[in-house]
Design a protein around this motif. Structure first.
Motif, PDB file in Angstrom:
ATOM      1  N   PRO A 314      -2.734  -3.984  -5.719  1.00 58.12           N
ATOM      2  CA  PRO A 314      -2.019  -3.313  -4.623  1.00 58.12           C
ATOM      3  C   PRO A 314      -2.835  -3.368  -3.329  1.00 58.12           C
ATOM      4  O   PRO A 314      -4.051  -3.209  -3.364  1.00 58.12           O
ATOM      5  CB  PRO A 314      -1.891  -1.858  -5.114  1.00 58.12           C
ATOM      6  N   ARG A 318       1.151  -1.336  -0.213  1.00 53.01           N
ATOM      7  CA  ARG A 318       2.270  -1.819  -1.036  1.00 53.01           C
ATOM      8  C   ARG A 318       1.805  -1.860  -2.489  1.00 53.01           C
ATOM      9  O   ARG A 318       0.725  -2.397  -2.787  1.00 53.01           O
ATOM     10  CB  ARG A 318       2.707  -3.229  -0.610  1.00 53.01           C
ATOM     11  N   LYS A 319       2.618  -1.317  -3.387  1.00 47.05           N
ATOM     12  CA  LYS A 319       2.229  -1.273  -4.805  1.00 47.05           C
ATOM     13  C   LYS A 319       2.969  -2.318  -5.633  1.00 47.05           C
ATOM     14  O   LYS A 319       2.703  -2.503  -6.803  1.00 47.05           O
ATOM     15  CB  LYS A 319       2.494   0.125  -5.353  1.00 47.05           C
ATOM     16  N   GLY A 320       3.915  -2.977  -5.086  1.00 46.55           N
ATOM     17  CA  GLY A 320       4.665  -3.993  -5.817  1.00 46.55           C
ATOM     18  C   GLY A 320       5.841  -4.431  -4.975  1.00 46.55           C
ATOM     19  O   GLY A 320       5.989  -3.969  -3.843  1.00 46.55           O
ATOM     20  N   PRO A 321       6.674  -5.320  -5.494  1.00 44.68           N
ATOM     21  CA  PRO A 321       6.555  -6.015  -6.787  1.00 44.68           C
ATOM     22  C   PRO A 321       5.382  -7.004  -6.803  1.00 44.68           C
ATOM     23  O   PRO A 321       4.834  -7.328  -5.749  1.00 44.68           O
ATOM     24  CB  PRO A 321       7.905  -6.741  -6.915  1.00 44.68           C
ATOM     25  N   GLU A 322       5.087  -7.481  -8.009  1.00 42.53           N
ATOM     26  CA  GLU A 322       3.918  -8.338  -8.207  1.00 42.53           C
ATOM     27  C   GLU A 322       3.906  -9.552  -7.259  1.00 42.53           C
ATOM     28  O   GLU A 322       2.883  -9.907  -6.687  1.00 42.53           O
ATOM     29  CB  GLU A 322       3.907  -8.808  -9.663  1.00 42.53           C
ATOM     30  N   GLU A 323       5.088 -10.169  -7.091  1.00 39.78           N
ATOM     31  CA  GLU A 323       5.187 -11.370  -6.252  1.00 39.78           C
ATOM     32  C   GLU A 323       4.743 -11.060  -4.805  1.00 39.78           C
ATOM     33  O   GLU A 323       4.033 -11.843  -4.186  1.00 39.78           O
ATOM     34  CB  GLU A 323       6.652 -11.846  -6.269  1.00 39.78           C
ATOM     35  N   LEU A 325       2.646  -8.681  -3.908  1.00 44.03           N
ATOM     36  CA  LEU A 325       1.195  -8.454  -3.914  1.00 44.03           C
ATOM     37  C   LEU A 325       0.438  -9.784  -3.932  1.00 44.03           C
ATOM     38  O   LEU A 325      -0.544  -9.957  -3.216  1.00 44.03           O
ATOM     39  CB  LEU A 325       0.782  -7.591  -5.109  1.00 44.03           C
TER      40      LEU A 325
END
Ligand code: SF4
Ligand code: SF4
Length: 500
Positions: A314, A318-323, A325
């Motif tokens: 993170p 921003r904590k997500g989405p993975e893409e 990050l």
């Protein structure tokens, strides 16, 4: 003998001291205590910049220095751009010393030299270097050093100029193949090296399993210890800077350097470098793939893509989405290492295969380049997308006044890009900031207003141009909508920051 050799090999980095700002009394006390413990544990070299630790680092050091009778050596840093002349350099050093309660400092650091051109500007008659020489003559500083963020080629040229007695560079097993020639040049010139980012900006500590290959017999399977010892293993390196956030981290790092390396440093060096070259899918940064006929920065792209081998972290609130990050990490690295962003969404690669034929690791570069362009398109990270965004937000709207909130790197870029794309605007730019210190000050030739002036100035639109706290700012400005002020965020949800 290198100037840093006399110090304990672990240097104290002060960026991560656990304080949030001037009102965080508990954090300030903890940080002062931590620095005192570091000095009492034998650390001597202290690296500080004015904005470190939420701008509190120099004041924390002042308190800690007053509480110790231990020897310490501190840096004063002058950056080209912020300061330009010999007099500016003197004022900056005097400010550092006053804030830290000192009358002299061991080190003057020409801070963050981005390229050879910046070096030449520093060295100009009447420039920063001349200021450093005068301060040295007067005994206010002892040694003139620099921190380098340039390409390895430029770093070597700067080192070979012999203008500096010590250099600080970013070095870890992540960029070792690229940086070894730089360290070799420093060693040859007997120029002392302090290493920053020995844990690859946290990447090694966050991916201990992946980097466990760095461990030798005496490291007891501790990847962080192995990575710190690796950073020190090159003979040019005299200081390894460790950023500390708490006492455990501090004492752990001190313990690494309190006893000799359990492995012969030259053996460690050779062993780890051999293993880095053998990592599957890992770009070593050797740059043999460069020279693309379409000017695609293949090596920079491939090095940035190393991030995809690890867990997404993170960042930027921003904590997500993975893409998202991963994209933030990828483009951030490209921004800082190379200043690169695609011109447009169109993939320029002609699949000539030159880069892949030259790659020492046999990596799938053409596919990786196509993937970067796909990601850039999905996150609006192209110059063409920035133009379209500004056009949609600002052109042909009959605005009289457009507010930028807050002023800073983003607002500067927006004004500059608007001018570049569309010429001078028909509307007036206004700048706002919530920091009272900025109110009434000039920034980029415009006065900075407080949010309280919004009601009176009545901009047609306020463009929230920062990335990290854009939602918080939007909420805080909602009350001004009743004055007919339109609020817009520059960045759309999936968009990359315009400035990292
Ligand atoms: S294959 Fe594409 S990226 Fe590689 S050198 Fe040729 S044009 Fe450049
Ligand atoms: S040649 Fe291969 S390993 Fe070397 S920088 Fe290019 S992509 Fe990375």
């Amino acid at each position: 003998m290198g100037i840093y050799k006399k110090h304990f090999p672990l240097g104290l980095g002060t960026t991560r001291l656990p304080v949030l700002g001037p009102k965080d009394i508990e954090g300030l006390e903890k940080s002062i205590d931590l620095v005192s413990q570091a000095l009492n544990a034998g650390i001597e070299y202290v690296d500080v910049g004015f904005h470190y630790a939420a701008g509190m680092a120099p004041l924390i050091l002042k308190e800690a220095f007053q509480q110790t009778n231990k020897t310490f050596a501190v840096t004063t840093k002058v950056m080209y751009g912020q300061d330009k002349t010999a007099d500016d350099a003197r004022k900056r050093v005097e400010l550092y010393l006053k804030t830290m309660g000192l009358t002299k400092a061991d080190y003057f650091t020409c801070w963050t030299i981005w390229d050879y051109e910046t070096f030449e500007r520093i060295m100009k008659k009447g420039g920063i270097y001349e200021g450093a020489l005068r301060l040295k003559e007067e005994g206010i500083i002892d040694h003139i050093c620099c921190s380098l963020h340039a390409s390895p080629e430029d770093m070597i040229k700067i080192i070979n100029s012999r203008a500096f007695e010590g250099v600080t560079v970013s070095y870890s097993l992540l960029n070792a193949p690229n940086m070894i020639p730089v360290l070799d040049a420093a060693y040859k010139q007997d120029i002392s090296v302090a290493v920053m980012n020995p844990l690859g900006g946290g990447m090694i500590a966050q991916n201990r399993e992946f980097f466990s290959f760095a461990c030798g017999g005496g490291d007891n399977g501790d990847t962080v210890h192995a990575a710190l010892r690796f950073a020190k293993a090159h003979p040019a390196v005299d200081i390894v800077l460790g950023g500390v956030g708490n006492k455990e981290e501090l004492m752990d790092s001190v313990s690494v350097f309190s006893t000799p390396d359990p492995e012969l440093p030259e053996k460690r060096h050779e062993r780890v470098l051999h293993q880095v070259s053998g990592l599957s899918g890992f770009c070593t940064g050797c740059k043999y793939c460069e020279g693309c006929p379409q000017d695609i920065p293949t090596a920079a792209i491939m090095q940035a893509r190393n991030t995809l081998l690890f867990q997404a972290i993170p960042s930027y609130n921003r904590k997500g989405p993975e893409e998202l990050l991963y994209n933030l990490q990828l483009f951030r690295k490209l921004f800082f290492d190379n200043g690169w962003m695609p011109e447009s969404r169109e993939l320029p690669c002609i699949k000539c295969g030159k880069c892949e034929r030259q790659c020492t690791q046999k990596l799938g570069i053409t596919e990786a380049v196509a993937d970067i362009y796909r990601r850039a398109a999905e996150t609006f990270y192209t110059k063409e997308d920035h133009k379209k965004r500004l056009e949609a937000l600002l052109v042909g709207k009959n605005y009289r006044k457009v507010g930028l909130y807050p002023n800073g790197g983003f607002s500067k870029l927006i004004i500059q890009l608007y001018r570049e794309f569309f010429g001078e605007p028909e509307f007036e730019w206004l700048q706002f900031n919530s920091d009272p210190k900025t109110w009434g000050q000039m920034a980029d030739e415009r006065v900075v207003h407080s949010p309280a002036e919004i009601a009176e100035l009545k901009p047609d639109l306020i463009l929230i141009c920062t990335y990290k706290y854009d939602q918080d700012i939007l909420e805080s400005l909602r009350p001004y909508e009743e004055y007919g002020v339109r609020l817009e965020k520059l960045h759309r949800p999936e968009e990359m920051p315009w400035v990292f």
